[in-house]
Structures are given as C-alpha cells and as structure tokens.
Design a protein around this motif. Structure first.
Motif, PDB file in Angstrom:
ATOM      1  N   PHE A  23       0.818  -1.139  -0.032  1.00 18.06           N
ATOM      2  CA  PHE A  23       0.043   0.064   0.188  1.00 18.06           C
ATOM      3  C   PHE A  23       0.738   1.434  -0.083  1.00 18.06           C
ATOM      4  N   ARG A  24       2.029   1.299   0.766  1.00 19.68           N
ATOM      5  CA  ARG A  24       2.733   2.319   1.169  1.00 19.68           C
ATOM      6  C   ARG A  24       3.886   2.431   0.607  1.00 19.68           C
ATOM      7  N   ASP A  25       4.570   1.485  -0.225  1.00 20.57           N
ATOM      8  CA  ASP A  25       5.760   1.540  -0.815  1.00 20.57           C
ATOM      9  C   ASP A  25       5.807   2.187  -2.129  1.00 20.57           C
ATOM     10  N   ASP A  43      -7.141   6.378  -4.403  1.00 19.84           N
ATOM     11  CA  ASP A  43      -7.537   7.538  -3.364  1.00 19.84           C
ATOM     12  C   ASP A  43      -8.187   6.423  -2.390  1.00 19.84           C
ATOM     13  N   LEU A  44      -7.438   6.245  -1.132  1.00 16.55           N
ATOM     14  CA  LEU A  44      -8.254   5.144  -0.235  1.00 16.55           C
ATOM     15  C   LEU A  44      -9.615   5.540   0.176  1.00 16.55           C
ATOM     16  N   ASN A  45      -9.622   6.928  -0.007  1.00 17.58           N
ATOM     17  CA  ASN A  45     -11.158   7.173   0.745  1.00 17.58           C
ATOM     18  C   ASN A  45     -12.162   7.121  -0.555  1.00 17.58           C
ATOM     19  N   GLY A  87       3.283  -0.895  10.010  1.00 16.96           N
ATOM     20  CA  GLY A  87       3.282  -0.411  11.333  1.00 16.96           C
ATOM     21  C   GLY A  87       2.335   1.038  11.502  1.00 16.96           C
ATOM     22  N   THR A  88       1.698   1.447  10.460  1.00 16.69           N
ATOM     23  CA  THR A  88       1.088   2.546  10.409  1.00 16.69           C
ATOM     24  C   THR A  88      -0.480   2.686  10.429  1.00 16.69           C
ATOM     25  N   VAL A  89      -1.091   1.441  10.698  1.00 14.50           N
ATOM     26  CA  VAL A  89      -2.553   1.300  10.622  1.00 14.50           C
ATOM     27  C   VAL A  89      -2.821   0.674  12.221  1.00 14.50           C
ATOM     28  N   TYR A  90      -3.788   1.301  12.848  1.00  8.76           N
ATOM     29  CA  TYR A  90      -4.175   0.707  14.279  1.00  8.76           C
ATOM     30  C   TYR A  90      -5.223  -0.113  13.986  1.00  8.76           C
ATOM     31  N   PRO A  91      -5.605  -1.204  14.886  1.00  9.88           N
ATOM     32  CA  PRO A  91      -4.815  -1.520  16.003  1.00  9.88           C
ATOM     33  C   PRO A  91      -3.428  -2.427  15.795  1.00  9.88           C
ATOM     34  N   ALA A  92      -3.452  -2.961  14.599  1.00  7.21           N
ATOM     35  CA  ALA A  92      -2.136  -3.648  14.404  1.00  7.21           C
ATOM     36  C   ALA A  92      -0.679  -3.355  14.860  1.00  7.21           C
ATOM     37  N   ILE A 143     -14.568  -6.829   3.030  1.00 10.25           N
ATOM     38  CA  ILE A 143     -13.153  -6.430   3.460  1.00 10.25           C
ATOM     39  C   ILE A 143     -13.509  -5.300   4.739  1.00 10.25           C
ATOM     40  N   VAL A 144     -12.636  -5.113   5.683  1.00 10.30           N
ATOM     41  CA  VAL A 144     -12.863  -4.322   6.460  1.00 10.30           C
ATOM     42  C   VAL A 144     -12.301  -2.879   6.175  1.00 10.30           C
ATOM     43  N   TRP A 145     -13.040  -1.674   5.908  1.00 10.20           N
ATOM     44  CA  TRP A 145     -12.595  -0.650   5.505  1.00 10.20           C
ATOM     45  C   TRP A 145     -12.163   0.244   6.338  1.00 10.20           C
ATOM     46  N   PHE A 146     -11.459   1.470   6.096  1.00 11.34           N
ATOM     47  CA  PHE A 146     -11.047   2.514   7.020  1.00 11.34           C
ATOM     48  C   PHE A 146     -12.259   2.885   7.784  1.00 11.34           C
ATOM     49  N   GLY A 147     -12.103   3.234   9.213  1.00  8.44           N
ATOM     50  CA  GLY A 147     -13.386   3.769   9.903  1.00  8.44           C
ATOM     51  C   GLY A 147     -14.017   2.324  10.475  1.00  8.44           C
ATOM     52  N   GLU A 148     -14.038   1.170   9.830  1.00 10.49           N
ATOM     53  CA  GLU A 148     -14.632  -0.092  10.310  1.00 10.49           C
ATOM     54  C   GLU A 148     -13.852  -0.769  11.130  1.00 10.49           C
ATOM     55  N   TYR A 149     -14.642  -1.447  12.254  1.00  8.07           N
ATOM     56  CA  TYR A 149     -13.766  -2.120  13.139  1.00  8.07           C
ATOM     57  C   TYR A 149     -13.123  -3.621  12.774  1.00  8.07           C
ATOM     58  N   PRO A 150     -11.776  -3.891  12.989  1.00  8.22           N
ATOM     59  CA  PRO A 150     -11.466  -5.088  12.213  1.00  8.22           C
ATOM     60  C   PRO A 150     -11.913  -6.359  13.050  1.00  8.22           C
ATOM     61  N   HIS A 151     -11.752  -7.702  12.325  1.00  8.79           N
ATOM     62  CA  HIS A 151     -12.283  -8.905  12.972  1.00  8.79           C
ATOM     63  C   HIS A 151     -11.470  -9.288  13.782  1.00  8.79           C
TER      64      HIS A 151
HETATM   65  P1  NAD Z   1      -6.233   4.079  10.490  1.00  6.35           P
HETATM   66  O1  NAD Z   1      -6.065   5.020  11.298  1.00  6.35           O
HETATM   67  O2  NAD Z   1      -6.332   2.553  11.167  1.00  6.35           O
HETATM   68  O3  NAD Z   1      -5.230   3.955   9.322  1.00  6.35           O
HETATM   69  C1  NAD Z   1      -5.172   5.243   8.551  1.00  6.35           C
HETATM   70  C2  NAD Z   1      -3.864   4.987   8.094  1.00  6.35           C
HETATM   71  O4  NAD Z   1      -4.022   4.988   6.814  1.00  6.35           O
HETATM   72  C3  NAD Z   1      -2.800   6.293   8.223  1.00  6.35           C
HETATM   73  O5  NAD Z   1      -2.034   5.837   9.346  1.00  6.35           O
HETATM   74  C4  NAD Z   1      -2.024   6.417   6.924  1.00  6.35           C
HETATM   75  O6  NAD Z   1      -1.032   5.402   6.925  1.00  6.35           O
HETATM   76  C5  NAD Z   1      -3.109   5.680   5.893  1.00  6.35           C
HETATM   77  N1  NAD Z   1      -3.837   6.875   5.215  1.00  6.35           N
HETATM   78  C6  NAD Z   1      -4.744   7.669   5.575  1.00  6.35           C
HETATM   79  N2  NAD Z   1      -5.203   8.215   4.506  1.00  6.35           N
HETATM   80  C7  NAD Z   1      -4.248   8.159   3.518  1.00  6.35           C
HETATM   81  C8  NAD Z   1      -4.176   8.360   2.192  1.00  6.35           C
HETATM   82  N3  NAD Z   1      -4.986   9.481   1.681  1.00  6.35           N
HETATM   83  N4  NAD Z   1      -3.121   7.772   1.372  1.00  6.35           N
HETATM   84  C9  NAD Z   1      -2.402   6.970   1.816  1.00  6.35           C
HETATM   85  N5  NAD Z   1      -2.798   6.566   3.375  1.00  6.35           N
HETATM   86  C10 NAD Z   1      -3.440   7.005   4.028  1.00  6.35           C
HETATM   87  O7  NAD Z   1      -7.613   4.154   9.657  1.00  6.35           O
HETATM   88  P2  NAD Z   1      -8.760   4.242  10.655  1.00  6.35           P
HETATM   89  O8  NAD Z   1     -10.196   4.719   9.677  1.00  6.35           O
HETATM   90  O9  NAD Z   1      -8.715   4.584  11.845  1.00  6.35           O
HETATM   91  O10 NAD Z   1      -9.202   2.586  10.598  1.00  6.35           O
HETATM   92  C11 NAD Z   1      -9.894   2.146  11.341  1.00  6.35           C
HETATM   93  C12 NAD Z   1     -10.103   0.849  11.231  1.00  6.35           C
HETATM   94  O11 NAD Z   1     -10.280   0.279   9.901  1.00  6.35           O
HETATM   95  C13 NAD Z   1      -8.759  -0.138  11.623  1.00  6.35           C
HETATM   96  O12 NAD Z   1      -9.155  -0.776  12.736  1.00  6.35           O
HETATM   97  C14 NAD Z   1      -8.364  -1.035  10.686  1.00  6.35           C
HETATM   98  O13 NAD Z   1      -8.036  -2.256  10.718  1.00  6.35           O
HETATM   99  C15 NAD Z   1      -9.277  -0.478   9.578  1.00  6.35           C
HETATM  100  N6  NAD Z   1      -8.623  -0.479   8.230  1.00  6.35           N
HETATM  101  C16 NAD Z   1      -8.996  -1.090   7.164  1.00  6.35           C
HETATM  102  C17 NAD Z   1      -8.280  -1.176   5.925  1.00  6.35           C
HETATM  103  C18 NAD Z   1      -8.708  -1.747   4.533  1.00  6.35           C
HETATM  104  O14 NAD Z   1      -8.522  -1.239   3.662  1.00  6.35           O
HETATM  105  N7  NAD Z   1      -9.145  -3.103   4.906  1.00  6.35           N
HETATM  106  C19 NAD Z   1      -7.564  -0.146   6.025  1.00  6.35           C
HETATM  107  C20 NAD Z   1      -7.222   0.705   7.036  1.00  6.35           C
HETATM  108  C21 NAD Z   1      -7.901   0.843   8.242  1.00  6.35           C
END
Ligand code: NAD
Ligand code: APR
Length: 247
Positions: free
Chosen positions: A35-37, A46-48, A189-194, A159-167
């Motif tokens: 994702f981030r390399d 755009d992940l959003n 090491g950029t995504v929590y909680p992992a 798939i668990v998306w940003f903002g959703e809670y992981p399994h």
């Molecule tokens: P997060 O804070 O867990 O992760 C956000 C991370 O995404 C940031 O640390 C940054 O590294 C990256 N990021 C954010 N905006 C970005 C952009 N525009 N371009 C590139 N990288 C960007 O995100 P969250 O919303 O708090 O996630 C909460 C939950 O969502 C977590 O529990 C996580 O397990 C889950 N999640 C799932 C996915 C997925 O694609 N399956 C991705 C991230 C998080």
C-alpha cells in the motif's frame, strides 16, 4: 541482510506460543502490491474512494472494480517462501503458532497455513450489506450481484474498510497476552490497532521480532529487527526456531 538485535534473541526453547502478524510486505514477492511502498496502491488510488464505507456508498461500481482486480491478481499469484516457511512452522508446532494477517489475500491458506485470522477481511468473501449474509465471492462482483439469502442487491467485498472495526480483535488480544514470541513480517506499522501489537505483546512479556525490508513506523517497539526480503528472512528464522527446538 542485516540483523540489528537490540537485545539477545530470547532462548527459543523457552517459547511455547508464537503470534505472527503479517502485512502486505509478505505478499510483495508474490507480485501483490503493497500500500505504502513506492508505487503502492495508495499512491495510485485514493483510499477514501475505494477503502471506506463512504466511498462505497458514493460509487459501488468503482469499489467493486478495485477489489475485482485485486481478487484476480491474488488468484493468479502464488504463495512464496515466506508463506511456506510459516506453514512449515505450524506443521512442526501444531496449535502453538497463530497467524494474524492484515492481508486480504489467501496466500497463507494456499501455502498450507491454518487458523489464519484475517483482521481486514478476505478478497474471497462477499458480504450482504442488507442482511449480513457471507458467501464465497464470485470472480467479479458488481452492484447488481444479488445476495443468495435475501436477494437484495447490496453485495460488498467482505473487507474491513477505514473507519470500520477489524475482525477477531478479542481473540487477537488474548493471543498477544499469552505469546512468548511476537513476530511482525512485512507490516509498515502505520495502521491501528495492528501497529500497537508489538507494544501489547512486549507488555505481556513476549520477545518481539520485526522482519521487514526497512524499519517500520513502530520499530522502537521491537527487541530485535532483521532487515531484508521476507522470502529470505522468514525461512532462516523458522530454521532457527525449529533447530533450537530440536525439530
Ligand atoms: P487507521 O488510522 O487505522 O489507518 C489510517 C492509515 O491509513 C494512516 O495511518 C495512513 O497510513 C493511511 N492513510 C490515511 N489516509 C491516507 C491517504 N490518503 N493515502 C495513503 N494512506 C493514507 O484508519 P482508521 O480509519 O482509523 O481505521 C480504523 C479501522 O479500519 C482499523 O481498525 C483498521 O483495521 C481498519 N482498516 C482497514 C483497512 C482496509 O483497507 N481493509 C485499511 C485501514 C484500516
Ligand atoms: N519483505 C518484507 N517486507 C516488505 C517487502 C518484502 N519483500 N516488501 C515490502 N515490505 C514492507 C515495507 O517495508 C512496509 O513496511 O512491507 C510493508 C508494507 O506496508 P504497507 O504497504 O503499509 O502494508 P501494511 O502494513 O500491510 O498496511 C496495513 O493498511 O491500507 C491498509 O488494510 C490495509 O492491511 C493494510 C493496512
């Protein structure tokens, strides 16, 4: 290959439970993008738009296309020596080696690993947003893909998306509390909680080892860091653990 032990590696014979966290880096040498390399997925998409519930609500066809392409790539890929090394370790140490992955590909399972916990879901899963039914994903999903149970046309990738809670988080936190050794492979090491798992494991007394081509954002949380490609480091590490166990 460089090994930078900040603390002498714990005597492996004292290890009974190993928890392994994997990230996109373990599948990189199978040809699946990280994702981030450099040239990573989030530099091209755009992940959003493709990895948030809001993005799916705005344009489900775009999101299905994104995951259909990733599903096709994953199906065409093959497990690499790192996936195979972890499966070998599990075979020699039944029930004591748990894999927690942020990855949505099935390369661990296709290498022979079992009980893999997919925190972020799986490309091979489909989920009905209307009734919650899960079923094996077809090769390609579309907004009109009907749910086999309620027949609504609100299928989404499982798939668990940003903002959703992981399994599986309760299971994962239990495992980290009982781990003697925690190993992170190919995770930035950029995504929590992992990203906090090494801290959690160290607090519970585990020795923490990171295998990565470069130090992750949470490298200071590890007792030991080995830098290099997973296909070289993971087999060497598994040989080391099994040798010390007399396997
Ligand atoms: P997060 O804070 O867990 O992760 C956000 C991370 O995404 C940031 O640390 C940054 O590294 C990256 N990021 C954010 N905006 C970005 C952009 N525009 N371009 C590139 N990288 C960007 O995100 P969250 O919303 O708090 O996630 C909460 C939950 O969502 C977590 O529990 C996580 O397990 C889950 N999640 C799932 C996915 C997925 O694609 N399956 C991705 C991230 C998080
Ligand atoms: N061997 C070992 N590590 C590698 C290799 C390799 N051959 N190639 C790359 N890496 C490392 C990179 O150095 C980086 O630390 O893999 C990591 C990949 O980081 P990311 O692309 O951020 O992937 P990941 O950590 O899995 O992302 C976490 O973010 O977008 C979400 O849901 C998505 O699960 C993903 C999560």
């Amino acid at each position: 290959l460089t090994a930078t032990p900040s603390a002498a590696p714990q005597e492996h014979t004292a290890i009974e439970t190993i928890v392994i966290l994997t990230g996109a880096g373990i599948s990189a040498e199978s040809g699946l993008g990280t994702f981030r390399d450099k040239n990573g997925l989030w530099t091209r998409y755009d992940l959003n738009e493709v990895a948030t519930p809001e993005g799916f609500a705005r344009n489900p066809a775009l999101v299905h296309d994104f995951y259909n392409a990733r599903r096709a790539n994953a199906r065409a890929a093959h497990p690499n020596a790192a996936h195979e090394a972890l499966a070998r370790l599990q075979r020699h140490w039944p029930g004591k080696v748990r894999i927690v992955t942020q990855n949505v590909d099935d390369l661990h399972e296709r290498a022979g690993s079992s009980d893999v916990l997919h925190m972020h879901g799986a490309l091979e899963g489909a989920l009905c947003a209307a009734c919650g039914h899960r079923w094996p994903a077809p090769a390609a999903m579309h907004p009109a893909t009907p749910c086999p149970t309620c027949h609504a046309r609100q299928a989404r990738p499982d798939i668990v998306w940003f903002g959703e809670y992981p399994h599986h988080m309760e299971t994962v936190w239990d495992l980290l509390r009982s781990a003697d050794l925690f190993v992170a492979i190919g995770s930035s090491g950029t995504v929590y909680p992992a990203a906090a798992f090494a801290q959690d494991a160290a607090r519970a007394g585990a020795h923490c080892l990171e295998l990565n081509t470069e130090a992750s954002a949470v490298a200071p949380d590890f007792h030991e860091i080995r830098l290099g490609p997973a296909t070289q480091l993971a087999p060497l590490w598994v040989d080391e653990v099994l040798d010390r166990r007399g396997c």
